[in-house]
Enzyme design. Structure first.
Site, PDB file in Angstrom:
ATOM      1  CG  ASP A  74      -1.842   1.111   1.113  1.00 50.23           C
ATOM      2  OD1 ASP A  74      -2.695   1.113   0.193  1.00 50.23           O
ATOM      3  OD2 ASP A  74      -2.057   1.744   1.979  1.00 50.23           O
ATOM      4  CE  LYS A  82      -1.673   5.117   1.389  1.00 49.03           C
ATOM      5  NZ  LYS A  82      -1.780   4.787   2.934  1.00 49.03           N
TER       6      LYS A  82
END
Ligand code: ADP
Ligand code: ASP
Ligand code: MG
Length: 812
Positions: free
Chosen positions: A675, A679
């Site tokens: 994750d 980003k």
């Protein structure tokens, strides 16, 4: 004297006619008046339906006639006492006559215009006679047969008035007439031979204007079911409002282009005598409605918008037309001889093509006739065979002083373009009283609402949302929207409505906006959902300023964005998959968004509601360059490492993070660093670098067996099994007086993510709870970075980030 005209819905039943009589009684206190009435309600349509039925099925015609009788007898029974026997006798005779005509049509199997005119005249003959007798109960009223006064040529269904004879008849009648109120049927007239003719559908308005002009009335009042001539048809544009004053020319232009509230020819006789026309609502008589006059007090450049549906565009095209005179003359002559009405004309200055708009039911005939007229040129390939496009509409923006004002057509077409309304042809009369455009019929409602917003509601803007995903984030978002509604409307002049809503099982739509107080119930009662059906519904709803919102973490949903953007529908998403998928896909979405002028916003992909991407965009757009980004971007990992120590197990801390809504539905996506990698990838791409997820070095701290699990249960079990490994990670950092932080870095085109030991003097050291922090090192911030810090995970802040993107779109 005044002339008052009451339309079909004003006299649809006894209840309504009582309202009419009250208005008439009031008006006749101060003045003698002429009252022109339409047929009751839908009677003209029914009479014509009966005539058409007579050709095939006389029983059906009799059934229609029986319904017509019932309606009229009800009114007689309710409203007439004094003259009742006589009225019944006369109306029965009329119904018998009509019955005979229907039988005649059936026997002869013939239905000419002359017969149609005769049949349709019964509506006004009956209504004017019955209302005259109802009025006579309390007023000094008399009935006069319009066919004795209005004289026309022999075009039975759309007759042309012989004004000389007509005006003389009317003047002579009113000179002798001593009654306070005279009741006349609209729409009906006669030729010199005394045969019944009619003035065209909707023609009662025209009759009233003819009477008003002939008797030099001080005012013509058109009483209908709306309180005036509106800025747009109120049935199509909810926000439309009555125009207070408008000039004759503007009113004529609006009615020509579809504002049915006034029959276009009505204006001419009134204009010639400068008789003011007032349009009022029978059901709201105190409302002063619209005044049509010579010098209106109204400073708006654009007065109204109207449209005509069922238009076809006929194009004559070919190099053989250039510089050769006579093509357009032959074109228009052919159409005019065949009595085909041309609604719209454009010709490119190259003279390579001429385009005319006609009503759809004339299109085939027009095409055949024109192909015949130009057969020689077509055979010689000088021009192409005539082409026809159907299912179109014309929209027109009307206002006399538009010509003195620059940029109106620019505003008009920019607004249409922004909402994906394809304009097929444009015409602007040299008088510049109107600018009209041909568009797809299916876009008409959206176009009218768009233009209305542009020219009449500049102060309030409406946004129409289609929301997918009502889990943690979606639910909070809807609650915030509901809570802020009033504030947005009052302070930002912004009206945000949720038109469509779906979860993975159900979807629900309401074109007036879903009630956000009980959306759960509505959704539960909705229809089964699929991404495709949802998209189709959004397309069919075809609202302006539409926004698709993805509150899911779903791959398939992320794959539909492009389709929406290509339809100029903006996309707002907290789903990272699209922006973190392959670079090509990311780039396509950005390009499509630009090309179709639809926003594609994903602020919540990084740092939930924190304005990280927006700040980055502002830096780049203002010419700054990014050298380095250092960040703690995982609220979940930050929460986990802030709470993990020798007193707690790693398993429990992760479970706690998930429970508080700080992780993705699959916590491994957070813990594995994927994750965070996504980003920093998105930040690198937004900084202008072409990077793939595989290019990001990921120093994962999870043991292999945890990484290899395939469901949440196995994953949590593996965390318990590996507790010593996690305690060891903690100990190594703690021994150096450092804290564990999962850091993302982007330096000179390269990115990495991984667990780092952070010492007490570093800005990351004191990062609390689920906070995020980003340091931007740029040309302008070379050593002291621009820092953004705050809560970076959780449904509430993510929802507020989605909200902020929606507001960004509204402010665009
Ligand atoms: P009547 O039977 O009284 O003659 P119409 O049905 O002919 O009434 O005309 C009134 C209708 O015109 C309204 O109900 C409305 O739907 C329609 N209309 C279309 N455009 C406009 C407009 N710009 N302003 C007002 N009404 C309009
Ligand atoms: N009754 C006629 C029609 O329906 C005329 C009118 O109402 O204006 O067209
Ligand atoms: Mg009308």
């Amino acid at each position: 004297m005044k002339v008052l005209k009451f339309g079909g819905s004003s006299v649809a039943n006894s209840e309504n006619i009582k309202k009419v009589l009250a208005i008439v009684a009031n008006a006749s206190k101060k003045d003698t008046i002429a009252v022109v009435v339409s047929a009751f309600g839908k009677t003209t349509n029914n009479l014509l339906a009966g005539a058409n039925a007579s050709l095939k099925n006389i029983e059906e015609a009799k059934e229609i006639l029986s319904n017509i009788k019932t309606l009229h007898n009800e009114v007689i029974n309710d409203l007439i006492v004094k003259n009742k026997p006589e009225v019944i006798q006369k109306t029965t005779a009329l119904f018998d006559r009509l019955h005979s005509i229907y039988e005649g049509i059936f026997l002869l199997q013939e239905l000419s215009d002359k017969t149609l005119a005769k049949v349709s005249s019964f509506g006004e003959r009956l209504s004017s006679y019955i209302i005259a007798n109802a009025a006579n109960e309390v007023l000094d009223a008399v009935h006069k047969e319009s066919r004795d006064l209005i004289i026309t040529n022999n075009d039975f269904l759309d007759a042309e008035v012989n004004f000389k004879a007509t005006n003389a008849n009317i003047a002579a009648f009113f000179k002798k007439n001593t009654h306070q109120v005279t009741l006349l049927g609209g729409f009906i007239s006669a030729n010199i031979a005394g045969e019944t003719t009619t003035l065209g559908r909707g023609g009662s308005d025209f009759s009233a204007a003819i009477y008003a002009a002939a008797i030099n009335a001080s005012e013509l009042q058109i009483w209908t079911d709306v309180a005036g001539m509106f800025t747009a048809n109120p049935r199509v544009v909810k926000q439309a409002y009555a125009i207070s004053e408008i000039s004759y020319e503007e009113a004529m232009e609006l009615s020509h282009f579809g504002a049915k509230v006034l029959y276009p020819p009505t204006i001419q006789p009134a204009l010639r005598k400068e008789i003011p026309i007032r349009i009022q609502n029978t059901f709201d008589p105190e409302n002063i409605g619209t005044l049509i006059c010579k010098n209106p007090k109204n400073s708006n450049e654009v007065k109204g918008i109207s449209h005509i549906e069922d238009i076809s565009l006929i194009t004559l095209e070919g190099g053989g037309m250039i510089g050769i005179p006579g093509f357009s003359k032959r074109l228009f002559e052919t159409l005019s001889v065949a009595k085909i009405n041309v609604v719209f004309i454009t010709q490119a200055s190259s003279e390579h093509s001429i385009c005319v708009g006609v009503y759809e039911n004339d299109a085939t005939k027009a095409q055949e006739l024109l192909n015949e007229t130009f057969s020689i040129e077509i055979d010689r390939k000088k021009i192409k065979p005539v082409s026809v496009e159907n299912d179109l509409a014309i929209i027109a923006v009307v206002g006399e002083s538009m010509k003195n004002y620059q940029g109106l057509s620019g505003q008009m077409f920019a607004a249409l373009g922004k909402n994906n309304v394809n304009v097929r042809a444009i015409a602007q009369g040299s008088s510049e009283k109107n600018i009209s455009a041909v568009i797809d019929k299916s876009d008409a409602k959206k176009a009218l609402n768009t233009l209305h917003e542009q020219f009449f509601e500049e102060k309030t803007k409406q946004l129409n949302l289609f929301v997918t995903g009502v889990g943690n984030v979606g639910e909070k978002f809807l609650a915030q929207l509901d809570q802020q509604k009033k504030f947005l409307k009052e302070n930002l002049k912004l009206k945000i409505r949720v038109i469509g809503l779906s979860n993975s099982r159900k979807m629900v739509f309401d074109n007036d906006g879903i009630n956000l107080k009980n959306w759960k119930e509505a959704l539960e009662n909705g229809e089964p959902t699929s991404l495709d059906n949802f998209y189709k519904k959004v397309k069919t709803a075809n609202h302006r300023n539409s926004v698709f919102i993805d509150n899911t973490a779903n791959q398939q949903v992320s794959e539909v964005y492009e389709k929406y953007l290509r339809d100029s529908i903006s996309v707002v998403t907290c789903n990272k998959i699209a922006c973190a998928s392959n670079y090509k896909n990311y780039k396509i979405l950005k390009e499509v968004s630009r090309k179709y002028n639809a926003s594609f916003l994903f602020e919540t992909n990084v740092g939930a509601g924190l304005p990280i991407i927006d700040t980055l965009k502002n830096l780049i757009n203002s010419g700054d360059r990014i050298h380095k980004i250092q960040a703690v971007l995982s609220g979940s990992l930050n929460f986990v490492f802030n709470n993990f120590n020798t007193n707690a197990t790693f398993h429990d801390v992760v479970a706690q993070a998930q429970k508080e809504g700080f992780t993705e539905p699959d916590p491994k996506i957070d813990l594995s660093g994927v994750d965070v990698a996504r980003k920093i990838l998105i930040l690198a791409r937004e900084s202008g670098y072409q990077l793939e997820l595989e290019d990001i070095a990921n120093n994962a701290f999870l043991p292999k067996d945890s990484l290899q699990t395939t469901n949440n249960n196995d994953f949590y079990a593996s965390l318990t099994k590996n507790e010593t490994h996690f305690q060891q990670l903690f100990k190594e950092a703690n021994d150096k007086d450092c804290r564990l932080k999962y850091v993302a870095e982007f330096v000179d085109g390269k990115a990495n993510v991984g667990l780092q030991h952070i010492a007490a003097d570093h800005p990351f050291y004191n990062l609390e709870g689920s906070d995020n922090i980003v340091l931007f090192f740029t040309d302008r911030y070379p050593s002291n970075p621009l820092i953004i810090k705050g809560a970076g995970a959780g449904a509430e802040v993510t929802a507020s980030g989605i909200f902020a993107d929606v507001i960004r779109i509204a402010n665009k």
